[in-house]
Design a protein around this motif. Sequence first.
Motif, PDB file in Angstrom:
ATOM      1  N   GLU A   1      -0.933  -1.140  -4.468  1.00  0.00           N
ATOM      2  CA  GLU A   1      -2.080  -0.308  -4.089  1.00  0.00           C
ATOM      3  C   GLU A   1      -1.718   1.154  -4.141  1.00  0.00           C
ATOM      4  O   GLU A   1      -0.742   1.596  -3.534  1.00  0.00           O
ATOM      5  CB  GLU A   1      -2.550  -0.651  -2.680  1.00  0.00           C
TER       6      GLU A   1
ATOM      7  N   ALA B   1       0.843  -1.204   0.000  1.00  0.00           N
ATOM      8  CA  ALA B   1       0.000   0.000   0.000  1.00  0.00           C
ATOM      9  C   ALA B   1       0.875   1.249   0.000  1.00  0.00           C
ATOM     10  O   ALA B   1       1.609   1.502   0.953  1.00  0.00           O
ATOM     11  CB  ALA B   1      -0.905  -0.007   1.236  1.00  0.00           C
TER      12      ALA B   1
ATOM     13  N   THR C   1      -4.795   5.570  -0.296  1.00  0.00           N
ATOM     14  CA  THR C   1      -5.740   6.676  -0.203  1.00  0.00           C
ATOM     15  C   THR C   1      -5.047   8.040  -0.128  1.00  0.00           C
ATOM     16  O   THR C   1      -5.428   8.974  -0.853  1.00  0.00           O
ATOM     17  CB  THR C   1      -6.671   6.464   1.006  1.00  0.00           C
TER      18      THR C   1
HETATM   19  O1  LIG Z   1      -5.917   1.843   3.826  1.00  0.00           O
HETATM   20  C1  LIG Z   1      -4.990   2.225   4.515  1.00  0.00           C
HETATM   21  C2  LIG Z   1      -5.125   3.379   5.465  1.00  0.00           C
HETATM   22  O2  LIG Z   1      -6.494   3.673   5.675  1.00  0.00           O
HETATM   23  C3  LIG Z   1      -4.443   4.625   4.906  1.00  0.00           C
HETATM   24  O3  LIG Z   1      -5.003   4.894   3.657  1.00  0.00           O
HETATM   25  C4  LIG Z   1      -3.657   1.535   4.441  1.00  0.00           C
HETATM   26  O4  LIG Z   1      -3.342   1.324   3.092  1.00  0.00           O
HETATM   27  C5  LIG Z   1      -3.753   0.182   5.172  1.00  0.00           C
HETATM   28  O5  LIG Z   1      -4.045   0.436   6.540  1.00  0.00           O
HETATM   29  C6  LIG Z   1      -2.426  -0.556   5.061  1.00  0.00           C
HETATM   30  O6  LIG Z   1      -1.409   0.257   5.578  1.00  0.00           O
HETATM   31  P1  LIG Z   1      -0.731  -0.127   7.007  1.00  0.00           P
HETATM   32  O7  LIG Z   1      -1.854  -0.124   7.996  1.00  0.00           O
HETATM   33  O8  LIG Z   1       0.288   0.972   7.233  1.00  0.00           O
HETATM   34  O9  LIG Z   1      -0.100  -1.481   6.818  1.00  0.00           O
END
Ligand SMILES: O=C([C@H](O)CO)[C@H](O)[C@H](O)COP(=O)(O)O
Length: 430
Positions: A33, A8, A36
Motif C-alpha cells: 500500500e 501500509a 496516504t
Molecule cells: O490508512 C492508514 C492511516 O489513515 C494513515 O494513512 C494506515 O495505512 C492504516 O491505519 C494502517 O496503518 P496502521 O494503523 O499503522 O497499522
Amino acid sequence: MKPVLQVALDLMQLNRAVTIAHEAVEGGADWIEVGTPLIKSEGAEAVRTLRREFPGRKLIADTKTMDVGGLEVEMMAKAGADVVTVLGLADDSTIAEAVSSGRKYGAEIMVDMINVPDRVLRAKAVEKLGVSYICLHMGIDTQMKGEGAPVDILRKIAQEVSIPVAAAGGITVETAPAYVKAGASIIIVGGGIIKAADVKQSAKDMLSSMSGQKVSTVLSKKYGEEELFKAFSKASTCNISDAFHKKGVIMGLRPFIAEGVRMVGRALTVQTANGDWAKPVEAIDRAKPGDVIVIDVGNAPMAVWGELASNSAVTMGVVGVVIDGAIRDIDDIKKMKFPAFARSVVPCAGEPKGYGGIGMEVTIGGQTVRTGDWIIGDENGLMVVPKEVAVEVANRTVDINERENRTREEIKRGSTLSKVNELAKWEPVK
Ligand SMILES: O=C([C@H](O)CO)[C@H](O)[C@H](O)COP(=O)(O)O
C-alpha cells in the motif's frame, strides 16, 4: 483462503518506503500500500516508483478519495495502482465515478469505512455500487485514544457483503488473529510492521500470527486507561515531551534518580509551608501503591522531606517524590534508589505543624498538577500528563519511541538523522 497481508507504507520519504517495502515483501507481505502520507508527500510518483520496483505485485494507492472519484482513480491507475481507496463517507456519485474510472483504467476500488456512522449499512450500500473491497479502518489518530477497529463490526460486515473485507488500524501480531477469525480476507498493517528495526522479520511474524501461531513482538498495540503505567514505562520523558507538543514539562527541579530508572505514577498532591513536613508525611499514609507524592511548598528553602519519609513511602508502595522546594538526606535516598525531584538539597528541616493540605490542585515548576494526573520522571527531567489526555499522550509517546527505533536502525546501517528525515528537502519554505 489464506488472508492477505497488505503492508501500509505510511511514510513521508519515498526512498525509505521502497527499502521498507522490499524488506516487507522479503518477509512475505503480499500486497503493498502506498500510504496516504506517502501519496500526499510524493504524489503519483510514489505509485510509479513502487510499480517499477514491484512489477506484478498488487499495489494499493491509499488516496482516501472524498471527491472527484473518476479523476483520482484515473491518475492512480495510470500511475500503476491496482486498487484505489475511496472513503465510505464520500457521496455515492463519487464512489460510482471511481468504480467507472477503475473499470476504464484497470483499478479496483476499496472503500475505507473510517468514521462512517453505520459501517454495516454503508458496506451493503457501496457493494451495490460495484466496489471490490470493504475496509473496516480505525484511523491512526483515533487509535491513539486506545480504540482499535471493532472486531464485532468487521464480523457483521463480513456476514452481510459478498466482497472481501479488509481490516486496518493499529493491527499488531497480538490483535491480527481476531480480525482473521472474524472474517477479514485482508489484514492491513502499517506501524505494526514499518516501525520495526527488522521489517522482514516483522512481516514474517505478522503472517505467522495471522495463521494462528503465537508470536511475540516489541511493537505495541494501543494502550487503554488500565495500561498506562506500562505504556509510560516504555518511553522517555523526551518522547512524552514530543508526543505532548512540549506541554507538561515541570521546570527547575533537579532529578535525583538512578541511571536508567524511570519514575511513573499518579500524583497525590500536597500543599505545605516552609519546612513543615506534616502533610507531606501524612500523605504517605493516604497514598495508593504506584502514587508519586507531589509537594508544593513554593520553592521555600527548608526541607519538607528526607530519608525516613522515603522509607515510609517505599513501605506504602509510593514510587517517588516531587518537591517544588527542598529535600534532605539525599545521600541515603540515592542509595535507596528512591526517585526524587526537588529544587534544592539542604541539611535543615522545619517542624510538623500541619499547614496546608492533601489532594488539592497545586503548581509545580510552572505546571498545574492535580491528584490523579500522571507524573513521569527520568534523568532527562519531569513531566505531568493530565489524566484526561493520558491515554492519547501515552499511545503517541510509544509510537514516537518505536518510530525512533526504526530511524536508529537506518542510522546504524550508515545513514544519518538528516538523511533519514530528508531534512533539507522538508525545511519549511516560509
Ligand atoms: O490508512 C492508514 C492511516 O489513515 C494513515 O494513512 C494506515 O495505512 C492504516 O491505519 C494502517 O496503518 P496502521 O494503523 O499503522 O497499522
